[in-house]
Design an enzyme around this catalytic site. Structure first.
Site, mmCIF file in Angstrom:
data_model
loop_
_atom_site.group_PDB
_atom_site.id
_atom_site.type_symbol
_atom_site.label_atom_id
_atom_site.label_comp_id
_atom_site.label_asym_id
_atom_site.label_seq_id
_atom_site.Cartn_x
_atom_site.Cartn_y
_atom_site.Cartn_z
ATOM 1 N N TYR A 100 66.057 23.384 72.450
ATOM 2 C CA TYR A 100 66.567 22.210 71.742
ATOM 3 C C TYR A 100 66.201 22.285 70.263
ATOM 4 O O TYR A 100 65.069 22.577 69.887
ATOM 5 C CB TYR A 100 65.977 20.923 72.336
ATOM 6 N N ASN A 252 60.867 15.239 62.614
ATOM 7 C CA ASN A 252 60.793 14.616 63.936
ATOM 8 C C ASN A 252 59.365 14.157 64.234
ATOM 9 O O ASN A 252 58.684 14.706 65.088
ATOM 10 C CB ASN A 252 61.277 15.620 64.982
ATOM 11 N N ARG A 346 34.313 -25.837 62.885
ATOM 12 C CA ARG A 346 33.454 -25.679 64.065
ATOM 13 C C ARG A 346 33.935 -24.564 64.988
ATOM 14 O O ARG A 346 33.124 -23.896 65.634
ATOM 15 C CB ARG A 346 33.375 -27.009 64.822
ATOM 16 N N LYS A 448 46.375 -29.924 43.257
ATOM 17 C CA LYS A 448 47.546 -30.468 43.942
ATOM 18 C C LYS A 448 48.689 -29.448 43.983
ATOM 19 O O LYS A 448 49.306 -29.209 45.019
ATOM 20 C CB LYS A 448 48.011 -31.764 43.270
ATOM 21 N N GLU A 476 72.261 6.061 67.794
ATOM 22 C CA GLU A 476 72.614 7.476 67.939
ATOM 23 C C GLU A 476 73.328 7.729 69.266
ATOM 24 O O GLU A 476 72.834 8.450 70.128
ATOM 25 C CB GLU A 476 71.325 8.317 67.795
#
Length: 708
Positions: A100, A252, A346, A448, A476
């Site tokens: 492959y 890859n 707490r 603020k 794919e």
């Protein structure tokens, strides 16, 4: 990091101890999280990174992303192992073996065949150059160069292990690019990290092969062609003509996603420790009750992240002046505040502990990934075969990044909850509304605007917490029908880190403001107390004929009023009848007068008759004394020094105030909150916060305080 074994030595794989790697994974989590962060920092600052195929950690890829001083290293066995797999590919092709990516097409079209291996690799790089850079659009669609450099490092590390069929010269060329600070340009988007990061990695391969569309960036940010990049890096012999399998070996793999993930996690780990220390400082400025850190509570819950978070906070609070003062306050008036602190304080160890565990687990998962062999097929020379599998699937990246991002969002939520309490005078135990420090609260609105910005940051961070990995699309031609989306998730986590930096920086500025306000509070209250005491002695002790007056017994109760009343509730106009101080002082005198019985009928012994004299003199003196105490602080000569110097959290305060050159924000000055927050944010991004953060914890021995 152990795990990869030499190609050609199959007996090394047939191990009986820990064959599934669970023990190794567990061993990697031994010791404290803080110690691991310290190691990360030490390795980040290491001037060189040695690449050996098996020794890269997620602690060591950030340095190469930022610097040009990486150095390669390999054991004597590595080149032979690597070249043997490369030779095996050539021999198998020459022998007519069908492999492959060597003699076949790719992915869903792997049914196609060719004997022209060189051309096949060339075509692989061409069709994968599918990214968009948006040149000329004004928007950058280029992967950050730091992430690209991390990817180059990780890919070298993988290919050094010798299962990929690639020549050493190619890896050496990538290393030279790194060492000369030359970075290929990779597209920001276009990978699903399933058959690895095919599209972005193909641009590194494109530079190595001299593709005309390949670009790089030089040490000073200058644009370079492939030819210029090779020349500047000192790569000899011209561009590479890829042999069979070499193009596939380059593209890859999961290096782009895992490289970025390792960078993200370095910062995530530091931010996690910072959140622990900030929570402890929050307890200090809020007059909190330190028992929430008691070791027994957390030992009974069993979770290590929680136990460590509590122990770190306990260490910061141990011997803190603020905790001693708060204890006296609670003893003097136990009803002044709730018996228990609110959850943001707490339960902060219980909240942060699991997030730290998640981030630490993710760090180890990525560490294993960047040391893995993650391409396909893998060449097993010892058994004379190519193994077709799926190590390119970057699921560890996608999952760890999704989990880390959720943890970061939870840390941000806690910071926002604490910040919201800090700026709200209903909850902050005596600090002024919006942490205003000016003389006139009607012309000073403090934080603020900052609170609005924090709400924005927190909302964005909560949105970013949504997972990426549940948005998989089949790709794919349905060959890559499940894919990890690892790089996308890493990118989103990088965004989350940036937003959490904004929140942490802003919160630290607010905490420093609160520390200064506690300093101001102590000095103002001291001035008020002394003044009330002196005025009481002058006006209440003696009668008109020099005899002791019954009103002298009011003095102690008057001082008790001063001690119990929040100074910022009246500091802008301490003698106003509309503010609680004067009202309660008068009430003390009235109560004593009502108890004075028959003596009230006698002018010389009447307490009522003394009230006007007491108030008139107080009105004449008190405003000046309050202003004098405030001015003394502004001039650097306070009657009482800032108590933060007596606390283990002092290094962070000192960093913000002295090293960054900031000061308490007030509406009386032109400096805006954003300017100060920007300074701190820049320091956090540059890593300047790390040393003062670790300085706060330098004396911690890694264990909670003993409970017996």
């Amino acid at each position: 990091m152990e795990g990869a074994i030499a190609n050609g030595h199959t007996n090394d794989f047939c191990i009986k101890v820990d064959p599934l790697n669970w023990e190794m994974a567990a061993d990697s989590l031994k010791g404290s999280h803080l110690d691991e962060v310290k190691r990360m920092v030490a390795e980040f600052r290491n001037p060189a990174v040695k690449i050996g195929g098996q020794t890269l950690t997620s602690l060591r890829s950030p340095p190469i992303a930022a610097r040009d001083n990486a150095s390669k290293w390999s054991s004597p066995r590595l080149p032979a192992r690597r070249e043997s797999s490369s030779d095996w590919v050539m021999n198998s092709m020459n022998n007519g073996t069908d492999s492959y990516g060597v003699t076949t097409g790719f992915g869903a079209t792997s049914h196609r065949r060719t004997k022209n291996g060189h051309a096949l690799q060339q075509e692989l790089i061409r069709f994968l150059n599918a990214g968009i850079f948006g040149t000329g659009t004004g928007a950058s669609h280029t992967l950050p160069h730091s992430a690209t450099r991390a990817a180059m490092l990780v890919r070298i590390n993988t290919l050094l292990q010798g299962y990929s069929g690639i020549r050493f010269e190619i890896l050496e060329a990538i290393t030279k690019l790194l060492n000369h600070n030359i970075t290929p340009c990779l597209p920001l988007r276009g990978t699903i990290t399933a058959s690895g990061d095919l599209v972005p990695l193909s641009y590194i391969a494109g530079l190595l092969t001299g593709r005309p569309n390949s670009k790089a960036v030089g040490p000073n940010g200058e644009a370079l062609t492939a030819e210029e990049a090779f020349k500047l890096a000192g790569v000899q012999g011209g561009f590479f003509e890829l042999q069979p399998k070499e193009g596939l070996a380059l593209v890859n793999g999961t290096a782009v996603g895992s490289g970025m993930a390792s960078m993200v996690l370095f910062e995530a780990n530091v931010l996690a420790v910072l959140s622990e220390v900030l929570s402890a400082i929050f307890a200090e400025v809020m007059n909190g009750k330190p028992e929430f850190t008691d070791h027994l509570t957390h030992k009974l819950k069993h979770h290590p992240g929680q136990i460590e978070a509590a122990a770190i906070m306990e260490h910061i609070l141990d011997r803190s002046y603020y905790m001693k003062a708060a204890q006296k306050l609670h003893e003097m008036d136990p009803l002044q505040k709730p018996k228990q602190d609110r959850y943001a304080l707490r339960t902060s160890p219980q909240w942060l502990g699991p997030q730290i565990e998640v981030i630490r687990q993710a760090t180890k998962m990525i560490e294993r990934e960047i040391n893995s062999v993650n391409d396909n097929p893998l060449i097993d020379v010892s058994r004379n075969k190519a193994l077709h599998g799926g190590n390119f699937q970057g699921t560890p990246i996608g999952v760890s990044m999704d989990n880390s991002r959720l943890a970061l969002a939870s840390i941000g939520k806690l910071i926002f909850a604490q910040f919201s309490e800090l700026v709200n005078d209903y909850y902050n135990n005596g600090l002024p509304s919006n942490l205003t420090a000016g003389r006139n609260p009607s012309l000073d609105y403090g934080f603020k605007g900052v609170e609005i910005a924090m709400a924005s940051y927190c909302s964005e961070l909560q949105f970013l917490a949504n997972p990426v990995t549940n948005h998989v699309q089949s790709a794919e031609q349905h060959n890559q029908d499940v894919n990890s989306l690892g790089l996308i998730s890493a990118r989103k986590t990088a965004e989350a880190v940036d937003v959490l930096k904004l929140m942490s920086s802003t919160y630290l500025v607010a905490l420093c403001q609160a520390i200064d306000l506690r300093h101001l509070e102590e000095n103002l209250k001291n001035a008020v107390r002394n003044t009330v005491n002196q005025v009481a002695k002058r006006t209440l002790t003696m009668g008109v004929n020099g005899e002791l007056h019954p009103s002298r017994f009011c003095e102690k109760d008057l001082l008790r009023v001063v001690d119990r009343e929040y100074v910022f509730a009246y500091a802008d106009d301490p003698c106003s009848a509309n503010y609680p101080l004067f009202q309660k002082l008068r009430q003390v005198l009235v109560d004593h007068a009502l108890q004075n019985g028959e003596h009230e009928k006698n002018v010389s012994t009447s307490i009522f008759q003394k009230i006007a004299a007491f108030e008139d003199e107080l009105k004449a003196v008190l405003p000046k004394e309050v202003e004098g105490a405030r001015s003394a602080i502004e001039n650097g000569n306070p009657a009482i020094p800032n108590r933060i110097t007596e606390c283990r959290s002092y290094p962070l305060y000192k960093f913000v105030r002295e090293e960054l050159g900031t000061e308490m924000l007030t509406g009386e000055k032109v400096k805006s909150p954003g300017e100060v927050c920007d300074k701190v944010f820049t320091a956090v991004c540059d890593g300047g916060i790390i040393d003062p953060l670790l300085e706060c914890l330098k004396s911690w021995d890694g264990a909670p305080l003993p409970i017996c």
